[in-house]
Design an enzyme around this catalytic site. Structure first.
Site, PDB file in Angstrom:
ATOM      1  CG  MET A 402      84.846 -13.424 -10.182  1.00  0.00           C
ATOM      2  SD  MET A 402      86.454 -14.261 -10.117  1.00  0.00           S
ATOM      3  CE  MET A 402      86.738 -14.349  -8.352  1.00  0.00           C
ATOM      4  CD  GLU A 403      79.068 -14.950  -5.966  1.00  0.00           C
ATOM      5  OE1 GLU A 403      77.855 -15.288  -5.997  1.00  0.00           O
ATOM      6  OE2 GLU A 403      79.479 -13.973  -5.318  1.00  0.00           O
TER       7      GLU A 403
END
Length: 502
Positions: A402-403
């Site tokens: 997600m990041e």
């Protein structure tokens, strides 16, 4: 890579504010209070940069969404700001709840009447604004990932300055207070009620261990509430686990049992021993990994709560179990060595970081291993992403990155960083790991919490005066090429990775 999500991620507090007339500022969050506190400013814990001078995604979201679409992306991750939706307390909406023999909240009874009551006190303008944002993403064909808690809380739930001054002996002390579990469940239910038709994937928390470690154990970090209070840290992480479980229930109740609810963890098994032949260093790395992610994941995937914080004494708490997917953030690794227990109340803190590796490097240098180091002092260590994916896969759930990104204002490291990390994603998929998405942090330069605007993570540079989005062309073109080809091309491998596989 079949049915793979390529995206970008953002958080509300870091991106939203910044219109030149200051019309859409949110003064009701703990971070708003924190970054302008005179003591924090005087001691240099915060930069002095203010979020209301930011990039104005609140108004410019159609432009930002179109930039993402222009990269060929098919997914977009964002958070909502709780304090915008409910600028005033929701305590008056009283719900019945049941506790277990451990004092944890086992069940919360939320009804349609409660949602209608919440609807009457919600900020309707902000509810409609977020709905317009989400509708625009859906119109453009994005799969929408929505996070409820990306660090910030309403100041009525967490007054960070008062919490610091009173060493958590105040009422509005955030996650230390069990009533935060009830309040998040109500908020989650309301979000599902209002936005459930527009959300593809839900996340309850982003990096919960970061909030606990930096807020309650590292007063030098610049994170609220800026105390060293191990007892408070233990309460906070247990309440966060409990809050995840009850928010999971609430989303399922009001968005349907098919709603996909996950959590986004940092540092899943990305700590390494300084001396892999020294059993004490190996144990230190195991403790760090458990502290950063194992504690939470054991509880919410297996119902095992380690309330003694010793990695051994597990209490079976089945009602904590509830997770449909695992999100992870990955920027660098940690390297640790054995130390005396740093906090006697938390036995698993018998480790300390080793300078020169991971997050403990001097900016724009080489690490002790001769690796590149970013402007933020974070070592570029791509193979740690593979190790993290491998560890996460043990839970048997789909995984989404997600990041993943780098602070690099001149766009020198970023192209290599992206290519090298995507190569590790491909390696993981080829080895059978169920990785289903990669989200770059971030589309745009933004407000990096206590460090302000100094750290530049964006594929697009943002002029903070004009709010113009200016492409960092090499990285923008590289990511677009990766997305278009659903992975690395031969050209990318030859130009950035020496032609080989990791």
């Amino acid at each position: 890579m079949k049915e793979f999500f390529w995206g970008v991620s953002q958080s509300a507090f870091q991106f939203e504010m910044g219109d030149i007339f200051h019309r859409n500022i949110d003064t009701r969050s703990d971070w708003w209070t924190w970054v302008r506190d005179p003591i924090n400013l005087k001691t240099g814990l915060v930069s002095g940069d203010l979020p209301e001078e930011g990039i104005n995604n609140y108004e410019l979201y159609p432009l930002d969404h179109s930039l993402a679409k222009g990269l060929g992306l098919n997914a977009y991750s964002l958070s909502v700001e709780w304090s915008r939706i409910f600028p005033c307390p929701t305590y008056g909406v009283e719900v019945e709840y049941e506790t277990d023999g451990n004092g944890l909240i086992k069940a919360i009874k939320i009804t349609k009447d409660h949602l209608e009551e919440l609807d009457r006190i919600a900020n309707r303008k902000e509810v409609e604004h977020y709905r317009e944002v989400l509708l625009n993403l859906k119109k453009l064909g994005f799969k929408v990932f929505l996070t409820l808690i990306h660090y910030s809380l309403p100041v009525w739930l967490h007054d960070p300055v008062e919490s610091r001054e009173r060493n958590l002996e105040n009422e509005n002390n955030g996650w230390v207070n069990q009533r935060a579990v009830l309040e998040l469940a109500k908020f989650a239910a309301y979000m599902a009620y209002r936005f459930g038709d527009l959300i593809d994937m839900w996340a309850t928390f982003n990096e919960p261990a970061v909030m606990v470690e930096l807020g309650y154990l590292a007063p030098y970090s610049g994170f609220p509430p800026g105390v060293s209070n191990p007892a408070g840290a233990k309460k906070a992480i247990i309440n966060i686990v409990n809050a995840h479980a009850r928010a999971y229930d609430a989303i399922k109740q009001f968005s349907g049992k098919d709603a996909r609810v996950g959590i986004i963890m940092n540092n899943i098994h990305t700590t390494y021993p300084k001396d892999p032949d020294d059993p004490r260093d190996v144990k230190a790395a195991e403790m760090s990994n458990f502290f950063n992610s194992g504690f939470v994941l054991e509880a919410i995937t297996k119902g095992n709560l380690n309330a003694e914080f010793d990695m051994e004494t597990m209490t079976k708490v089945p009602h904590l179990k509830g997770l449909d997917w695992i999100g992870m953030t990955y920027y660098s690794r940690d390297v640790v060595t054995h130390s005396e227990v740093r906090f006697k109340e938390i036995p698993i803190t018998a480790f300390k970081g080793v300078p020169g590796y991971g997050y403990s490097c001097l900016p724009n240098t080489l690490s002790a291993d001769g690796r590149y180091v970013s402007e933020l002092g974070w070592e570029v260590f791509p193979e740690g992403l593979y190790n993290s994916l491998e560890a996460a896969s043990a839970h048997g759930l789909p995984i989404y990155i997600m990041e993943n990104g780098v602070a690099d204002s001149k766009d020198i490291l970023r192209p290599y960083f992206i290519a090298a990390h995507v190569a590790q994603v491909e390696r993981a998929i080829e080895s059978g790991i169920d990785v289903r998405g990669y989200f770059h942090w971030s589309l745009l330069d933004n407000y990096e919490w206590g460090m302000g605007f100094g750290m530049r993570f964006g594929l697009y540079k943002v002029d903070l005066i004009t709010k113009e989005r200016i492409p960092r062309k090499e990285s923008v073109n590289l990511y677009r090429e990766i997305v278009k080809n659903n992975g690395l091309t031969r050209r990318i491998r030859e130009n950035y990775l020496g032609g080989g596989k990791p």
